[in-house]
Design a protein around this motif. Structure first.
Motif, PDB file in Angstrom:
ATOM      1  N   GLY A 137      16.926  53.445  27.388  1.00 13.55           N
ATOM      2  CA  GLY A 137      16.426  52.374  28.237  1.00 13.55           C
ATOM      3  C   GLY A 137      15.097  52.672  28.913  1.00 13.55           C
ATOM      4  O   GLY A 137      14.480  51.760  29.490  1.00 13.55           O
ATOM      5  N   ALA A 138      14.642  53.928  28.880  1.00 12.43           N
ATOM      6  CA  ALA A 138      13.324  54.243  29.459  1.00 12.43           C
ATOM      7  C   ALA A 138      12.241  53.545  28.647  1.00 12.43           C
ATOM      8  O   ALA A 138      12.419  53.225  27.469  1.00 12.43           O
ATOM      9  N   GLN A 139      11.068  53.299  29.297  1.00 12.80           N
ATOM     10  CA  GLN A 139       9.972  52.609  28.625  1.00 12.80           C
ATOM     11  C   GLN A 139       8.744  53.504  28.584  1.00 12.80           C
ATOM     12  O   GLN A 139       8.394  54.136  29.583  1.00 12.80           O
ATOM     13  N   VAL A 140       8.127  53.557  27.412  1.00 12.60           N
ATOM     14  CA  VAL A 140       6.901  54.341  27.259  1.00 12.60           C
ATOM     15  C   VAL A 140       5.788  53.400  26.805  1.00 12.60           C
ATOM     16  O   VAL A 140       6.024  52.355  26.196  1.00 12.60           O
ATOM     17  N   LEU A 141       4.566  53.833  27.079  1.00  5.78           N
ATOM     18  CA  LEU A 141       3.397  53.032  26.747  1.00  5.78           C
ATOM     19  C   LEU A 141       2.908  53.394  25.355  1.00  5.78           C
ATOM     20  O   LEU A 141       2.732  54.568  25.028  1.00  5.78           O
ATOM     21  N   ALA A 142       2.715  52.368  24.515  1.00  5.64           N
ATOM     22  CA  ALA A 142       2.068  52.531  23.213  1.00  5.64           C
ATOM     23  C   ALA A 142       0.834  51.658  23.234  1.00  5.64           C
ATOM     24  O   ALA A 142       0.889  50.502  23.633  1.00  5.64           O
ATOM     25  N   ASN A 143      -0.293  52.223  22.859  1.00  2.00           N
ATOM     26  CA  ASN A 143      -1.539  51.457  22.939  1.00  2.00           C
ATOM     27  C   ASN A 143      -2.471  51.807  21.798  1.00  2.00           C
ATOM     28  O   ASN A 143      -3.405  52.571  21.935  1.00  2.00           O
ATOM     29  N   ALA A 144      -2.162  51.245  20.609  1.00  3.56           N
ATOM     30  CA  ALA A 144      -3.003  51.471  19.446  1.00  3.56           C
ATOM     31  C   ALA A 144      -4.373  50.849  19.658  1.00  3.56           C
ATOM     32  O   ALA A 144      -4.505  49.719  20.142  1.00  3.56           O
ATOM     33  N   GLY A 198      -9.624  42.991  22.260  1.00  7.03           N
ATOM     34  CA  GLY A 198      -8.330  43.588  21.892  1.00  7.03           C
ATOM     35  C   GLY A 198      -7.521  42.598  21.071  1.00  7.03           C
ATOM     36  O   GLY A 198      -7.762  41.394  21.109  1.00  7.03           O
ATOM     37  N   ILE A 199      -6.529  43.147  20.339  1.00  3.86           N
ATOM     38  CA  ILE A 199      -5.684  42.263  19.515  1.00  3.86           C
ATOM     39  C   ILE A 199      -4.902  41.321  20.392  1.00  3.86           C
ATOM     40  O   ILE A 199      -4.742  40.143  20.102  1.00  3.86           O
ATOM     41  N   TRP A 200      -4.418  41.825  21.506  1.00  5.54           N
ATOM     42  CA  TRP A 200      -3.682  40.955  22.427  1.00  5.54           C
ATOM     43  C   TRP A 200      -4.548  39.796  22.863  1.00  5.54           C
ATOM     44  O   TRP A 200      -4.121  38.658  22.883  1.00  5.54           O
ATOM     45  N   GLU A 214      -7.564  47.891  23.469  1.00  2.00           N
ATOM     46  CA  GLU A 214      -6.334  48.423  22.937  1.00  2.00           C
ATOM     47  C   GLU A 214      -5.232  47.358  22.967  1.00  2.00           C
ATOM     48  O   GLU A 214      -5.245  46.480  23.824  1.00  2.00           O
ATOM     49  N   TYR A 215      -4.290  47.488  21.976  1.00  2.00           N
ATOM     50  CA  TYR A 215      -3.098  46.652  21.973  1.00  2.00           C
ATOM     51  C   TYR A 215      -2.007  47.443  22.694  1.00  2.00           C
ATOM     52  O   TYR A 215      -1.345  48.294  22.120  1.00  2.00           O
ATOM     53  N   ALA A 216      -1.860  47.235  23.970  1.00  3.03           N
ATOM     54  CA  ALA A 216      -0.922  48.010  24.781  1.00  3.03           C
ATOM     55  C   ALA A 216       0.381  47.241  24.938  1.00  3.03           C
ATOM     56  O   ALA A 216       0.377  46.032  25.137  1.00  3.03           O
ATOM     57  N   ARG A 217       1.499  47.963  24.842  1.00  4.81           N
ATOM     58  CA  ARG A 217       2.809  47.352  25.036  1.00  4.81           C
ATOM     59  C   ARG A 217       3.783  48.444  25.446  1.00  4.81           C
ATOM     60  O   ARG A 217       3.566  49.629  25.163  1.00  4.81           O
ATOM     61  N   ASN A 218       4.855  48.042  26.090  1.00  2.95           N
ATOM     62  CA  ASN A 218       5.910  48.968  26.469  1.00  2.95           C
ATOM     63  C   ASN A 218       6.972  49.002  25.366  1.00  2.95           C
ATOM     64  O   ASN A 218       7.346  47.964  24.828  1.00  2.95           O
ATOM     65  N   VAL A 219       7.424  50.195  25.055  1.00  2.49           N
ATOM     66  CA  VAL A 219       8.464  50.385  24.044  1.00  2.49           C
ATOM     67  C   VAL A 219       9.720  50.899  24.752  1.00  2.49           C
ATOM     68  O   VAL A 219       9.674  51.931  25.422  1.00  2.49           O
ATOM     69  N   VAL A 220      10.812  50.161  24.614  1.00  3.14           N
ATOM     70  CA  VAL A 220      12.074  50.561  25.234  1.00  3.14           C
ATOM     71  C   VAL A 220      12.767  51.579  24.323  1.00  3.14           C
ATOM     72  O   VAL A 220      12.976  51.321  23.140  1.00  3.14           O
ATOM     73  N   LEU A 221      13.123  52.729  24.878  1.00  2.00           N
ATOM     74  CA  LEU A 221      13.749  53.786  24.094  1.00  2.00           C
ATOM     75  C   LEU A 221      15.211  53.463  23.814  1.00  2.00           C
ATOM     76  O   LEU A 221      15.959  53.057  24.699  1.00  2.00           O
ATOM     77  N   SER A 222      15.579  53.638  22.563  1.00  2.00           N
ATOM     78  CA  SER A 222      16.959  53.419  22.152  1.00  2.00           C
ATOM     79  C   SER A 222      17.223  54.292  20.939  1.00  2.00           C
ATOM     80  O   SER A 222      16.391  54.367  20.027  1.00  2.00           O
ATOM     81  N   LYS A 223      18.383  54.951  20.923  1.00  2.00           N
ATOM     82  CA  LYS A 223      18.686  55.831  19.806  1.00  2.00           C
ATOM     83  C   LYS A 223      18.942  55.027  18.535  1.00  2.00           C
ATOM     84  O   LYS A 223      19.555  53.970  18.565  1.00  2.00           O
ATOM     85  N   GLY A 224      18.448  55.560  17.431  1.00  2.00           N
ATOM     86  CA  GLY A 224      18.622  54.894  16.147  1.00  2.00           C
ATOM     87  C   GLY A 224      18.352  55.856  15.017  1.00  2.00           C
ATOM     88  O   GLY A 224      18.520  57.068  15.148  1.00  2.00           O
ATOM     89  N   GLU A 225      17.893  55.313  13.887  1.00  2.00           N
ATOM     90  CA  GLU A 225      17.643  56.127  12.693  1.00  2.00           C
ATOM     91  C   GLU A 225      16.143  56.267  12.458  1.00  2.00           C
ATOM     92  O   GLU A 225      15.363  55.388  12.815  1.00  2.00           O
ATOM     93  N   LEU A 226      15.774  57.381  11.844  1.00  2.00           N
ATOM     94  CA  LEU A 226      14.390  57.612  11.443  1.00  2.00           C
ATOM     95  C   LEU A 226      14.407  58.025   9.981  1.00  2.00           C
ATOM     96  O   LEU A 226      14.950  59.075   9.628  1.00  2.00           O
ATOM     97  N   ASN A 227      13.841  57.189   9.145  1.00  2.00           N
ATOM     98  CA  ASN A 227      13.837  57.446   7.707  1.00  2.00           C
ATOM     99  C   ASN A 227      12.496  57.981   7.248  1.00  2.00           C
ATOM    100  O   ASN A 227      11.436  57.491   7.669  1.00  2.00           O
TER     101      ASN A 227
END
Length: 536
Positions: free
Chosen positions: A510-517, A32-34, A48-61
C-alpha cells in the motif's frame, strides 16, 4: 492519467508516440506527456510524466515477447485416386465432423457393372472359393462370439467363488480373535495350575513304580515294599487333591469350557475357508482350461480362414474381384479425424481425384511464431506461455512445444512457418501448444509472452521509479503523510524491460512511490519497442 492507462496508450500507439516523443525531445522537451494529454495551455508544464505507484505484491516475469498465427495442431486430408464423378456431398466448409463421418460419395455405377461382369466371367470357381472363405469367416466370428460368452460365464463363476472365499475369510477373521483370547486365558490358567499338575504326575509315577516293586516282591502285606507302596499311594492322593484344589482356585472348568466354545466355530470357519479356497482354485483352473480349448479352436478356424483367403487371392479372377470390391468401398470418402472442414475441393457432378477436403482440429491448436535470434538463447522447449488475442477475452495458457534447430527468414525457402514477420528478418520458427483453445480461432493473430523465469509474491516498481541515492545506492522516493517524498534505500532484485523487484524496511503493502519517466526516456523506450516489434 493513471500509470496503466498511460502505458496502454503508449503500447497501442508505439509508432505515433515514438515519433511524437522524438520530435518533442529534439526541441528541448518543453512539454510533459501529462500536459500534452490533459492540459489546454496557459500553465507551465514539467518535463516529466510523474505519477504515484501503489506497492502491491505480485509476479515479475522475465519474458520473450513474440507474435504469430493460430493454427491447428492436427490437420488431415481426405483424398482419393478414383476418377469418378461426385454423386453427393455431405458436408460444407465450416462443418464439424467426427472420424468416420461421410464427406462425399462417388458415383459407383461403373464399378458395380465391372464387378458384375467379372463375377459372371469368373464362373463357379471363384464363387466356390468365395463361399468357402465366407463360411470360414462366419465360423470364426461365431467361435469368437461364443468365446466371449463363455469367458463372461467363467468370469462370473470365478467371481462367485471369490465372493464365497471372501465370506469364509471374513468369518475366520471374526472368530480368530475370540478363539485366540480364549486360548490365551486358558494358557494363563494352565500355567498357574501347572505346578500342581506336575506334582500329581510325579506322585502317580512314583506310586506306579512302588506298586510294581511290591508285586515283584511277592505281594505280601506288612512288608517293606508294601509299606512303601502305601506311602506313595497316600502321596498320590494328596497331590490329586492339591490338583483339584488348584483347578478350583483358578476356575479350570470355566476356562476349559470357554476354550472349547471358541474353538468349535473357529475350526468350522477354518474348514469352510479351506473348502472355499479349493473351490476358487478349481474355478480358476476350469476357466483357464475351458478358454484355452476355445482359443485352440479359434486358432484352427483362423488358419482355415487364412487358407481359404489365400486360395481365393491366388486365383487371377479372385484378385481382380477383390480389387474391384475394395474400390467399391472406397467410393464412400470418410473423415480420418475429428475437426472442422476448412477446405472442400469438390461439388456434385465434378470429377473427384486427389485432395477432396481438409479437416483441422479445433480442440488441438498451436500458435506458430518466430523467435528472434537475439532471444533464442533465453528460451527452451517446455517453458510456459501466456497467449493473448483480440478474439480471446482472457489470456490463454500454453507451452513452448517446438523450436526449429535452424534459423530461417520470413518468406524464405527454409520450409519453416513464419509468424507474419516482415521482410527477410531471420529467426527461429517455433510452435506454442495451446492448453485450452477457447477464444482462439484458426488463422487469427495472437501475441505470446514466453515466460523465461518468474518470481512470485514480490514488490515491483517501474524502472523509472528507481533513483540513485546520495550515498550512491539504489533508492525510491516514498510518499509521506504530509504529501512530501522521502528518499528510502532499496535492494533491487530481478528486472525485466518494464519493472524491477525491490525490497527494504520501508517497502510495504500500500505504500506509494514516485515514478517520473522523462520525455527522453519514454521516447527512447517507445522507439526501441517499436524497432523490436517490427523485427518480429
Amino acid at each position: 492519467m493513471e500509470k496503466g492507462a498511460f502505458l496502454t496508450f503508449v503500447r497501442q500507439h508505439k509508432k505515433t508516440v515514438a515519433l511524437s516523443l522524438a520530435g518533442v525531445a529534439a526541441v528541448g522537451g518543453t512539454l510533459g506527456i501529462w500536459a500534452a494529454l490533459h492540459r489546454g495551455g496557459g500553465e507551465s508544464a514539467g518535463t516529466e510524466y510523474a505519477r504515484n505507484v501503489v506497492l502491491s505484491k505480485g509476479e515479475l516475469n522475465q519474458s520473450v515477447l513474440v507474435s504469430g498465427t493460430v493454427e491447428s495442431a492436427q490437420v488431415s486430408s481426405v483424398t482419393t485416386t478414383l476418377p469418378y464423378k461426385v454423386k453427393s456431398v455431405n458436408v460444407k466448409v465450416g462443418d464439424m465432423v467426427k472420424k468416420g463421418d461421410i464427406i462425399c460419395v462417388l458415383d459407383d455405377g461403373e464399378l458395380r457393372r465391372e464387378l458384375a461382369d467379372k463375377q459372371k466371367a469368373a464362373g463357379g470357381e471363384v464363387k466356390t472359393l468365395q463361399e468357402s472363405r465366407d463360411k470360414a469367416y462366419r465360423q470364426l466370428a461365431a467361435a469368437r462370439t461364443a468365446r466371449g460368452t463363455e469367458q463372461a460365464a467363467q468370469d462370473q463363476l470365478v467371481e462367485n467363488a471369490r465372493q464365497v472365499l471372501a465370506g469364509a475369510e471374513t468369518e475366520v477373521q471374526r472368530t480368530a480373535p475370540i478363539y485366540t483370547a480364549a486360548q490365551n486365558a486358558y494358557d494363563t490358567m494352565a500355567a498357574a495350575v501347572a505346578p500342581a499338575q506336575i506334582a500329581y504326575d510325579q506322585a502317580a509315577a512314583e506310586r506306579q513304580r512302588a506298586y510294581g516293586a511290591w508285586v515283584q516282591s511277592g505281594g505280601g502285606t506288612g512288608t517293606a515294599p508294601h509299606q512303601h507302596y502305601q506311602q506313595m499311594l497316600q502321596q498320590e492322593q494328596q497331590c490329586a487333591q492339591a490338583l483339584e484344589d488348584a483347578k478350583t482356585l483358578y476356575d479350570y472348568e470355566r476356562y476349559a469350557q470357554a476354550l472349547q466354545a471358541a474353538k468349535a466355530p473357529y475350526d468350522q470357519a477354518a474348514a469352510s475357508r479351506q473348502q472355499a479356497q479349493e473351490a476358487y482354485d478349481q474355478a480358476l483352473a476350469t476357466r483357464t482350461r475351458t478358454l484355452g480349448e476355445q482359443d485352440a479352436g479359434i486358432a484352427e478356424l483362423e488358419a482355415a480362414a487364412g487358407t481359404a483367403t489365400s486360395q481365393l487371392e491366388s486365383s487371377a479372377a479372385g484378385k481382380e474381384l477383390e480389387e474391384l470390391q475394395k474400390k467399391l468401398e472406397e467410393t464412400t470418402l470418410r473423415a480420418e479425424t475429428d475437426g472442422k472442414v476448412t477446405a472442400l475441393a469438390v461439388n456434385v457432378g465434378s470429377v473427384c481425384k486427389g485432395d477432396v477436403a481438409t479437416i483441422q482440429s479445433t480442440d488441438q491448436l498451436i500458435v506458430s511464431v518466430k523467435i528472434p535470434e537475439y532471444d533464442i538463447a533465453k528460451v527452451t522447449v517446455g517453458m510456459p506461455v501466456n497467449i493473448t488475442s483480440d478474439a480471446a477475452k482472457q489470456p490463454v495458457k500454453g507451452t513452448l512445444s517446438r523450436i526449429s534447430p535452424t534459423a530461417g527468414t520470413a518468406g524464405g525457402n527454409s520450409g519453416e512457418g513464419t509468424n507474419g514477420g516482415s521482410g527477410g528478418d531471420s529467426g527461429f520458427s517455433a510452435d506454442i501448444t495451446v492448453h485450452d483453445p477457447k477464444g482462439l480461432f484458426i488463422g487469427s493473430k495472437a501475441k505470446a509472452e514466453i515466460v523465461v523465469s518468474q518470481k512470485k509474491d514480490v514488490f515491483t516498481v517501474p524502472l523509472d521509479a528507481l533513483k540513485t541515492g546520495k550515498d550512491g545506492g539504489d533508492c525510491v522516493l516514498l510518499l509521506q503523510p504530509d504529501g512530501k517524498y522521502k528518499e528510502v534505500p532499496v535492494t533491487v532484485g530481478a528486472q525485466n524491460d518494464f519493472d524491477a523487484e525491490v525490497s527494504g524496511p520501508d517497502i510495504t503493502e500500500g505504500a506509494q512511490v514516485l515514478a517520473n519517466a522523462s520525455w527522453e526516456e519514454l521516447a527512447g523506450q517507445a522507439a526501441g519497442d517499436l524497432e523490436k516489434e517490427e523485427m518480429l
